[in-house]
Design a protein around this motif. Structure first.
Motif, PDB file in Angstrom:
ATOM      1  N   GLY A 135      51.903  51.341  28.029  1.00 27.71           N
ATOM      2  CA  GLY A 135      52.486  51.831  29.266  1.00 27.71           C
ATOM      3  C   GLY A 135      51.544  51.875  30.457  1.00 27.71           C
ATOM      4  N   TRP A 136      50.339  51.415  30.306  1.00 30.23           N
ATOM      5  CA  TRP A 136      49.403  51.383  31.424  1.00 30.23           C
ATOM      6  C   TRP A 136      49.806  50.249  32.363  1.00 30.23           C
ATOM      7  CZ3 TRP A 136      44.399  54.042  31.616  1.00 30.23           C
ATOM      8  CH2 TRP A 136      44.273  55.005  30.606  1.00 30.23           C
ATOM      9  N   GLU A 137      49.607  50.472  33.633  1.00 25.49           N
ATOM     10  CA  GLU A 137      49.983  49.466  34.628  1.00 25.49           C
ATOM     11  C   GLU A 137      48.771  49.075  35.462  1.00 25.49           C
ATOM     12  OE1 GLU A 137      53.149  51.130  36.940  1.00 25.49           O
ATOM     13  OE2 GLU A 137      54.433  51.405  35.188  1.00 25.49           O
ATOM     14  N   ARG A 138      48.773  47.823  35.895  1.00 23.28           N
ATOM     15  CA  ARG A 138      47.702  47.337  36.766  1.00 23.28           C
ATOM     16  C   ARG A 138      47.765  48.037  38.110  1.00 23.28           C
ATOM     17  NH1 ARG A 138      45.465  42.371  35.022  1.00 23.28           N
ATOM     18  NH2 ARG A 138      46.619  41.573  33.236  1.00 23.28           N
ATOM     19  N   ASP A 139      46.606  48.257  38.696  1.00 20.65           N
ATOM     20  CA  ASP A 139      46.517  48.864  40.019  1.00 20.65           C
ATOM     21  C   ASP A 139      46.263  47.755  41.027  1.00 20.65           C
ATOM     22  OD1 ASP A 139      45.912  50.167  42.357  1.00 20.65           O
ATOM     23  OD2 ASP A 139      44.394  51.471  41.488  1.00 20.65           O
ATOM     24  N   ASP A 140      47.254  47.483  41.823  1.00 19.05           N
ATOM     25  CA  ASP A 140      47.117  46.467  42.869  1.00 19.05           C
ATOM     26  C   ASP A 140      46.948  47.096  44.248  1.00 19.05           C
ATOM     27  OD1 ASP A 140      47.426  44.335  41.040  1.00 19.05           O
ATOM     28  OD2 ASP A 140      49.596  44.554  41.099  1.00 19.05           O
ATOM     29  N   ASP A 141      46.802  48.433  44.287  1.00 22.06           N
ATOM     30  CA  ASP A 141      46.728  49.134  45.559  1.00 22.06           C
ATOM     31  C   ASP A 141      45.324  49.221  46.147  1.00 22.06           C
ATOM     32  OD1 ASP A 141      49.452  49.601  45.452  1.00 22.06           O
ATOM     33  OD2 ASP A 141      49.211  51.560  44.501  1.00 22.06           O
ATOM     34  N   PHE A 142      44.298  49.026  45.305  1.00 22.86           N
ATOM     35  CA  PHE A 142      42.937  49.195  45.776  1.00 22.86           C
ATOM     36  C   PHE A 142      42.133  47.925  45.624  1.00 22.86           C
ATOM     37  CE2 PHE A 142      44.367  53.468  45.078  1.00 22.86           C
ATOM     38  CZ  PHE A 142      43.821  54.166  46.147  1.00 22.86           C
ATOM     39  N   PHE A 143      41.201  47.749  46.519  1.00 23.50           N
ATOM     40  CA  PHE A 143      40.287  46.623  46.524  1.00 23.50           C
ATOM     41  C   PHE A 143      38.946  47.120  46.024  1.00 23.50           C
ATOM     42  CE2 PHE A 143      37.111  44.104  48.979  1.00 23.50           C
ATOM     43  CZ  PHE A 143      37.379  42.869  48.414  1.00 23.50           C
ATOM     44  N   TYR A 144      38.457  46.577  44.941  1.00 23.10           N
ATOM     45  CA  TYR A 144      37.190  47.006  44.359  1.00 23.10           C
ATOM     46  C   TYR A 144      36.114  45.973  44.651  1.00 23.10           C
ATOM     47  CZ  TYR A 144      40.052  50.291  41.768  1.00 23.10           C
ATOM     48  OH  TYR A 144      40.921  51.282  41.433  1.00 23.10           O
ATOM     49  N   ILE A 145      34.981  46.447  45.147  1.00 24.38           N
ATOM     50  CA  ILE A 145      33.835  45.562  45.359  1.00 24.38           C
ATOM     51  C   ILE A 145      32.604  46.239  44.764  1.00 24.38           C
ATOM     52  CG2 ILE A 145      34.759  44.392  47.386  1.00 24.38           C
ATOM     53  CD1 ILE A 145      33.071  46.258  49.112  1.00 24.38           C
ATOM     54  N   TYR A 146      31.669  45.448  44.375  1.00 23.93           N
ATOM     55  CA  TYR A 146      30.460  45.933  43.744  1.00 23.93           C
ATOM     56  C   TYR A 146      29.249  45.305  44.410  1.00 23.93           C
ATOM     57  CZ  TYR A 146      33.945  47.302  40.361  1.00 23.93           C
ATOM     58  OH  TYR A 146      35.044  47.837  39.784  1.00 23.93           O
ATOM     59  N   PRO A 147      28.647  45.995  45.389  1.00 21.42           N
ATOM     60  CA  PRO A 147      27.562  45.403  46.141  1.00 21.42           C
ATOM     61  C   PRO A 147      26.243  45.323  45.385  1.00 21.42           C
ATOM     62  CG  PRO A 147      27.912  47.645  46.867  1.00 21.42           C
ATOM     63  CD  PRO A 147      28.993  47.324  45.877  1.00 21.42           C
ATOM     64  N   ILE A 148      26.047  46.126  44.358  1.00 23.59           N
ATOM     65  CA  ILE A 148      24.777  46.130  43.620  1.00 23.59           C
ATOM     66  C   ILE A 148      25.031  45.568  42.234  1.00 23.59           C
ATOM     67  CG2 ILE A 148      22.936  47.566  42.710  1.00 23.59           C
ATOM     68  CD1 ILE A 148      23.592  49.573  44.934  1.00 23.59           C
ATOM     69  N   ARG A 149      24.316  44.552  41.891  1.00 28.13           N
ATOM     70  CA  ARG A 149      24.441  43.950  40.554  1.00 28.13           C
ATOM     71  C   ARG A 149      23.102  43.891  39.888  1.00 28.13           C
ATOM     72  NH1 ARG A 149      29.619  42.227  38.624  1.00 28.13           N
ATOM     73  NH2 ARG A 149      30.922  42.407  40.395  1.00 28.13           N
TER      74      ARG A 149
END
Length: 149
Positions: A135-149
């Motif tokens: 029953g988990w659903e994908r979250d398409d409402d937020f934009f995720y970025i990761y500046p530090i790798r």
């Protein structure tokens, strides 16, 4: 026949958890380092920084999940991030992953968390199928970025 049990982990589970955690890290392309995995987990226990659940098939440790506490400023409530969920080869196709996921959900509800969040690799279709089947659903409402790798 398998005898699956799942419970909240304690520090006395650290050796079994370290091996499972090392397997999880290897799954994501990291080199094996059980000592580093053990130190990382001991630090989480010693500082109260995560909640772990461990799954056994009989006496054999076969999986774990780790939750990190956080908060939602907008919702003014506690959330947990299900950061890690892993089932080794011995535990696969026995409902261990689903059981660990259910244990995490039950725990979050019991402590009054307003949300349990997780993410997985885009190419981890097996995990995605498990989450969606529960029953988990994908979250398409937020934009995720990761500046530090």
């Amino acid at each position: 026949m398998s005898n699956i049990s799942i419970r909240q982990a304690a520090l006395s589970d650290i050796e079994a958890l370290s091996v499972l955690f090392d397997g999880y890290r290897q799954f994501y392309g990291r080199d094996s380092d059980v000592a580093a995995a053990r130190k990382f987990l001991v630090d989480r226990f010693n500082h109260g920084e995560s909640v772990l659940f461990i799954a056994h098939d009989g006496a054999e440790p076969v999986g774990f999940t780790q939750l990190y506490p956080s908060f939602s400023s907008v919702s003014l409530g506690r959330i947990y991030v299900l950061n890690d969920l892993f089932v080794n080869e011995l535990g696969r196709r026995k409902g261990v992953g689903a059981g660990l996921l259910s244990a995490a959900v039950d725990f979050a509800k019991e402590v009054g968390a307003i949300r349990l969040a997780l993410s997985t690799a885009n190419d981890n279709a097996t995990a995605q199928a498990l989450y969606e089947s529960k029953g988990w659903e994908r979250d398409d409402d937020f934009f995720y970025i990761y500046p530090i790798r």
